[in-house]
Design a protein around this motif. Structure first.
Motif, PDB file in Angstrom:
ATOM      1  N   THR A 275     -25.362  56.542  35.926  1.00 25.66           N
ATOM      2  CA  THR A 275     -24.183  55.714  36.761  1.00 25.66           C
ATOM      3  C   THR A 275     -23.146  56.646  36.780  1.00 25.66           C
ATOM      4  OG1 THR A 275     -24.829  53.502  35.642  1.00 25.66           O
ATOM      5  CG2 THR A 275     -22.706  53.882  36.480  1.00 25.66           C
TER       6      THR A 275
ATOM      7  N   ASP B 138     -32.850  52.900  36.729  1.00 27.91           N
ATOM      8  CA  ASP B 138     -33.701  52.430  36.062  1.00 27.91           C
ATOM      9  C   ASP B 138     -34.771  53.233  35.419  1.00 27.91           C
ATOM     10  OD1 ASP B 138     -35.370  53.206  38.189  1.00 27.91           O
ATOM     11  OD2 ASP B 138     -35.522  51.371  39.262  1.00 27.91           O
TER      12      ASP B 138
ATOM     13  N   LEU C  31     -19.651  51.746  35.550  1.00 38.41           N
ATOM     14  CA  LEU C  31     -19.762  50.840  36.681  1.00 38.41           C
ATOM     15  C   LEU C  31     -18.704  50.682  37.407  1.00 38.41           C
ATOM     16  CD1 LEU C  31     -21.855  48.058  35.553  1.00 38.41           C
ATOM     17  CD2 LEU C  31     -22.665  49.511  37.082  1.00 38.41           C
TER      18      LEU C  31
ATOM     19  N   ALA D  86     -21.282  33.796  38.139  1.00 34.11           N
ATOM     20  CA  ALA D  86     -22.419  33.841  38.949  1.00 34.11           C
ATOM     21  C   ALA D  86     -23.140  32.707  39.471  1.00 34.11           C
ATOM     22  CB  ALA D  86     -23.109  34.887  38.191  1.00 34.11           C
TER      23      ALA D  86
ATOM     24  N   ALA E 288     -22.706  37.025  41.890  1.00 36.56           N
ATOM     25  CA  ALA E 288     -23.506  37.635  40.990  1.00 36.56           C
ATOM     26  C   ALA E 288     -23.984  39.238  41.356  1.00 36.56           C
ATOM     27  CB  ALA E 288     -24.831  36.702  41.202  1.00 36.56           C
ATOM     28  N   ALA E 289     -24.009  39.595  42.665  1.00 35.47           N
ATOM     29  CA  ALA E 289     -24.056  40.812  43.217  1.00 35.47           C
ATOM     30  C   ALA E 289     -23.054  41.871  42.686  1.00 35.47           C
ATOM     31  CB  ALA E 289     -24.316  40.748  44.435  1.00 35.47           C
TER      32      ALA E 289
ATOM     33  N   ASP F 250     -23.144  42.693  38.855  1.00 34.18           N
ATOM     34  CA  ASP F 250     -24.154  43.381  38.703  1.00 34.18           C
ATOM     35  C   ASP F 250     -23.514  44.788  39.077  1.00 34.18           C
ATOM     36  OD1 ASP F 250     -26.849  44.258  38.064  1.00 34.18           O
ATOM     37  OD2 ASP F 250     -26.998  44.699  40.063  1.00 34.18           O
ATOM     38  N   ARG F 251     -22.855  45.065  39.944  1.00 28.81           N
ATOM     39  CA  ARG F 251     -22.524  46.363  40.560  1.00 28.81           C
ATOM     40  C   ARG F 251     -21.044  46.926  39.817  1.00 28.81           C
ATOM     41  NH1 ARG F 251     -21.886  50.377  43.830  1.00 28.81           N
ATOM     42  NH2 ARG F 251     -20.649  49.578  45.307  1.00 28.81           N
TER      43      ARG F 251
ATOM     44  N   GLY G  80     -19.618  45.099  36.958  1.00 24.54           N
ATOM     45  CA  GLY G  80     -19.825  44.971  35.478  1.00 24.54           C
ATOM     46  C   GLY G  80     -18.630  43.914  35.204  1.00 24.54           C
TER      47      GLY G  80
END
Length: 308
Positions: free
Chosen positions: A52, A66, A247, A285, A299-300, A303-304, A306
């Protein structure tokens, strides 16, 4: 005359004196590296946020975040005239690797090649930031086999015969506990000349998650970083400790128009409804509150960027 000019002058004098000696090749290499981009290695434990941070530094989401096999291999990110990925075998030979952009991130396909067969992956990527700085992403030491771990340590530490290939190191500290000291000491053996903290910086990574990502999380992280910088054990290993919200840094560097519009829509929405959404990550979310942004989009973005 700048310090760089003075260094060039000294190397030129040394090259004349070292003609036809074993030192000539080393001096020539130093002259060549002097004008190359700064080489910065990013090191740390598994899940410390190395990839990141690499993405934030490059300004593009190209480092895999990942547990794919390529994260177990030292990966060089250099500026290039085109997009190219190559695998460097243990014997030094190079071969092209297939790659694509998977969900905005770079996905490298090793095919039948195992990580143990490669000493490095080299990524060439047209980037103004990479023209000034070559970035080296190293494997999470505690997540790989003994052989790969030893190779990663040798890469960062260098040896009497081979200097370390990087000019500076960013050490990511995920948690503040004694195990991180041991992790840093693995790269800074007291008998090694390379153990010089002047080119090493500690990074309190994922700093925005401290204190459950409260609004004052970064202030708390700054105090922790200052306390660690004054720790006698750590002070001999790194020059400074800096808190970083990985993030947030990656998101700011790679912000897309659609994400900007999403934040703008939330800013325009009814303040009371938005405050209700911010009570918890789950409500943000999954709530059906009419704020102009559907739950899947929220939600996206969670995730992107934080929790913080």
């Amino acid at each position: 005359m700048t310090l760089l000019d003075q260094t060039r002058h000294v190397l030129a004098l040394a090259a004349k004196e070292a003609l036809d000696t074993p030192l000539a090749a080393s001096i020539a290499q130093a002259q060549e590296r002097l004008d190359d981009p700064l080489r910065v290695a990013v090191a740390g434990r598994v899940k410390a946020g190395k990839s990141t941070l690499v993405n934030a530094m490059v300004g593009e989401r190209i480092a895999p975040t990942d547990a794919r096999e390529c994260t177990r291999i030292v990966t060089w990110y250099r500026d290039g005239v085109t997009y190219r990925v190559a695998g460097v075998a243990v014997d030094g030979s190079r071969s092209p690797l297939r790659f694509d952009r998977d969900g905005g991130a770079l996905h490298v396909e090793l095919d039948t090649t195992s990580p143990e067969e490669l000493s490095a992956i080299e990524v060439e990527w047209p980037s103004s930031r990479l023209r000034e700085m070559t970035i080296v992403d190293t494997p999470g030491i505690d997540s790989i086999t003994d052989g790969l771990s030893a190779r990663a340590e040798r890469f960062l530490m260098g040896s009497d015969e081979r200097p370390t290939p990087t000019d500076a190191v960013l050490y990511l500290l995920r948690h503040v506990h004694a195990a991180d000291i041991g992790f840093l000491e693995a790269f800074h053996d007291d008998d090694m000349a390379a153990a010089n903290p002047v080119n090493s910086i500690g990074v309190l990574s994922r700093a925005d998650e401290i204190g459950a990502a409260r609004h004052d999380a970064m202030s708390s992280a700054q105090r922790i970083a200052q306390r660690w910088a004054g720790d006698r054990r750590l002070a001999r290993l790194v020059q400074a400790v800096v808190p970083v919200a990985g993030l947030l840094a990656e998101g700011a560097s790679t912000l897309r128009q659609a994400e900007f519009e999403l934040f703008a829509a939330l800013a325009r929405a009814d303040r009371g409804l938005v405050d209700e959404l911010l009570v918890s990550a789950d409500r943000f979310a999954r709530s059906s509150a009419p704020v102009g942004v559907v739950d899947a989009e929220r939600a996206a973005v969670l995730d992107r960027f934080g929790l913080f």
